[in-house]
Structures are given as C-alpha cells and as structure tokens.
Design a protein around this motif. Structure first.
Motif, short mmCIF file in Angstrom:
data_model
loop_
_atom_site.label_atom_id
_atom_site.label_comp_id
_atom_site.label_asym_id
_atom_site.label_seq_id
_atom_site.Cartn_x
_atom_site.Cartn_y
_atom_site.Cartn_z
N ARG A 63 1.16 -1.17 0.07
CA ARG A 63 0.56 -0.03 0.07
C ARG A 63 0.96 1.13 -0.28
O ARG A 63 0.41 1.71 -0.70
CB ARG A 63 -0.70 0.20 1.64
CG ARG A 63 -1.13 1.14 1.52
CD ARG A 63 -3.13 1.17 0.36
NE ARG A 63 -3.59 2.85 0.50
CZ ARG A 63 -3.70 3.07 -0.58
NH1 ARG A 63 -3.85 2.93 -1.43
NH2 ARG A 63 -4.85 4.90 -0.31
N GLY A 64 1.87 1.52 1.28
CA GLY A 64 2.56 2.81 0.98
C GLY A 64 3.61 2.52 0.24
O GLY A 64 3.82 3.66 -0.21
N GLY A 65 4.44 1.64 -0.13
CA GLY A 65 5.14 1.72 -1.41
C GLY A 65 4.89 1.51 -2.51
O GLY A 65 4.96 2.24 -3.56
N LEU A 66 3.78 0.29 -2.35
CA LEU A 66 4.17 0.11 -4.49
C LEU A 66 2.42 1.56 -4.27
O LEU A 66 2.19 1.36 -5.90
CB LEU A 66 3.45 -1.40 -4.95
CG LEU A 66 4.80 -2.22 -4.31
CD1 LEU A 66 4.51 -3.50 -4.69
CD2 LEU A 66 5.52 -1.79 -5.93
N GLY A 67 1.27 1.68 -4.02
CA GLY A 67 0.44 2.34 -3.54
C GLY A 67 -0.97 1.43 -4.52
O GLY A 67 -1.54 1.58 -4.96
N PRO A 69 -4.37 -0.13 -4.01
CA PRO A 69 -5.52 -0.40 -3.69
C PRO A 69 -5.41 -0.49 -2.44
O PRO A 69 -4.94 -1.71 -2.26
CB PRO A 69 -6.75 -0.75 -3.93
CG PRO A 69 -5.99 -0.59 -5.84
CD PRO A 69 -4.65 -1.14 -5.62
N VAL A 70 -6.06 -1.06 -1.07
CA VAL A 70 -6.24 -1.27 0.19
C VAL A 70 -7.02 -2.39 0.09
O VAL A 70 -6.66 -3.94 0.83
CB VAL A 70 -7.40 0.07 1.21
CG1 VAL A 70 -7.35 -1.07 2.67
CG2 VAL A 70 -6.43 0.99 0.97
N THR A 75 -5.43 -8.50 0.67
CA THR A 75 -5.44 -9.27 0.37
C THR A 75 -4.09 -10.03 -0.19
O THR A 75 -3.73 -11.50 0.46
CB THR A 75 -6.21 -9.34 -1.45
OG1 THR A 75 -7.46 -8.54 -1.10
CG2 THR A 75 -5.85 -10.46 -1.70
N ILE A 76 -3.44 -9.69 -1.06
CA ILE A 76 -1.53 -10.24 -1.84
C ILE A 76 -0.87 -10.62 0.43
O ILE A 76 -0.36 -11.43 -0.01
CB ILE A 76 -1.00 -9.41 -2.07
CG1 ILE A 76 -1.68 -9.00 -3.20
CG2 ILE A 76 0.20 -9.51 -2.10
CD1 ILE A 76 -0.75 -8.01 -4.37
N ALA A 77 -0.94 -9.15 0.98
CA ALA A 77 -0.10 -9.66 2.65
C ALA A 77 -1.26 -10.51 3.42
O ALA A 77 -0.18 -11.68 3.67
CB ALA A 77 -0.20 -8.43 3.26
N TYR A 78 -2.60 -10.70 3.41
CA TYR A 78 -3.14 -11.45 4.41
C TYR A 78 -2.66 -13.54 4.02
O TYR A 78 -2.38 -14.25 4.06
CB TYR A 78 -4.28 -11.60 3.41
CG TYR A 78 -5.81 -12.51 4.08
CD1 TYR A 78 -5.45 -11.92 5.97
CD2 TYR A 78 -6.04 -13.41 4.01
CE1 TYR A 78 -7.13 -13.15 6.43
CE2 TYR A 78 -7.14 -13.93 4.52
CZ TYR A 78 -7.48 -13.85 5.52
OH TYR A 78 -7.94 -15.29 6.92
N GLY A 123 -12.61 -4.37 8.17
CA GLY A 123 -10.81 -3.23 8.00
C GLY A 123 -11.66 -2.65 6.85
O GLY A 123 -10.85 -1.87 6.71
N SER A 124 -11.72 -2.49 5.47
CA SER A 124 -12.34 -2.34 4.53
C SER A 124 -13.30 -1.31 5.14
O SER A 124 -13.42 -0.05 4.97
CB SER A 124 -12.49 -2.93 3.13
OG SER A 124 -11.23 -4.08 3.05
N ALA A 125 -13.83 -1.83 5.74
CA ALA A 125 -15.23 -0.90 6.23
C ALA A 125 -14.42 -0.13 7.22
O ALA A 125 -14.93 1.69 7.01
CB ALA A 125 -16.32 -1.36 7.29
N LEU A 126 -13.60 -0.04 8.16
CA LEU A 126 -13.30 0.75 8.98
C LEU A 126 -12.01 1.48 8.55
O LEU A 126 -12.28 3.03 8.74
CB LEU A 126 -12.23 0.41 10.32
CG LEU A 126 -12.63 -0.83 10.99
CD1 LEU A 126 -11.86 -1.76 12.05
CD2 LEU A 126 -13.97 0.74 12.31
N THR A 127 -11.77 1.56 6.93
CA THR A 127 -11.15 2.39 6.44
C THR A 127 -11.99 3.57 5.48
O THR A 127 -11.18 4.48 5.94
CB THR A 127 -10.02 1.34 5.92
OG1 THR A 127 -8.91 0.74 6.06
CG2 THR A 127 -9.14 2.51 4.35
#
Length: 162
Positions: A63-67, A69-70, A75-78, A123-127
C-alpha cells in the motif's frame, strides 16, 4: 520440560521443544490463568503475532510503497501471512501428522470466511469510515484471532494433542 518428545537423528523434534516451551510459559501465567490458558493458545499467539507482523510489513510495502488499492494490498499480504501461519502452526504448535491435503482444504475455507468477514468486511469498512489502514487491519486482526484459533484447534488440526 514435559510433553511428547519425538526424536529425529538423535535430536528432539522442534515441534516438541516449542510445545514444551509453551507449557513452561503457561505455568507461569498470573491470576490463575495457568489453569485455563492452553499451551497451544500461547503458541498460536506467538506464531500468529509474528505472522501478523509479516502481514503488516507486507501491507505497508504493497500500500505505502507500491500504492496498491487497500483491498488488493490487504489480500496479497493476507494470503502470504496465512500460508506462513498454517505451516508454522501445523509443524510447531499443533504438531499435526494427519494428511496435509484435507487440512489445507479446511484451512482454506476458514481463511476465506475469515477474509470476507474480518479483513475485507471489518478492515475495509473501518478504512472507508476514516480509520487509518494500519489501525483498521489491527482491529480486524483482533477479531480474526479468536475465530482462527478456534477453527485451527477444533477443526483443522483436530488430530493434534493441543
């Protein structure tokens, strides 16, 4: 230390040593918790605390490095972190010797339910509601921890002596 000892090439099995260490830690818990907290819960907390750190590190990179979408970064990290969690919990914490295929299938279903309900849902809802994405992921992580430990202990690795 107590517990089941498995010997390979004259050395104690790493899973047995991990379990023995969790039993020692469980005995030292204060306030009577030693009578109610299973060593496998401590092992789960240690392993999944580590893999959650991996998840957050990857989330930051994606997210921060490659930009990305949340939802895609989540998903990838998970997926990477939960694959690592499965392998470590199977080998070290639950010390399961059942066939890996059926366990992986059950785990995949649990991870999918967990992902939809907690990672994307919470997670997405809170974001979207304005909470910073790291904090959103931490809140979702707290919810998923209770769910995933229960599923791993009583469904996926039910053959294990946790």
């Amino acid at each position: 230390m107590t517990g089941t000892t498995t010997v390979h090439d004259g050395r104690r099995d790493l899973g047995a040593r991990f379990h023995d260490a969790m039993e020692v830690v469980a005995r030292w818990l204060p306030f009577g918790l030693s009578r109610v907290v299973a060593p496998s819960l401590l092992g789960f907390a240690l392993i999944n605390g580590f893999t959650f750190g991996v998840d957050l590190l990857l989330l930051t990179l994606f997210r921060g490095g490659l930009g990305l979408p949340v939802p895609i970064a989540f998903t990838i990290a998970y997926v990477i972190a939960f694959g690592l969690s499965f392998a470590l919990n199977r080998a070290l914490n639950f010390r399961s010797h059942a066939p890996v295929g059926p366990q992986a299938g059950l785990y995949a279903v649990a991870v999918l339910v967990n992902y939809l309900a907690f990672v994307l849902g919470v997670g997405s809802a809170l974001t979207e509601l304005g909470l910073q994405y790291h904090l959103s992921r931490i809140v979702a992580g707290a919810c998923e921890a209770a769910f995933m430990y229960s599923v791993m202990r009583w469904v996926v690795f039910r053959d294990a002596k946790a």
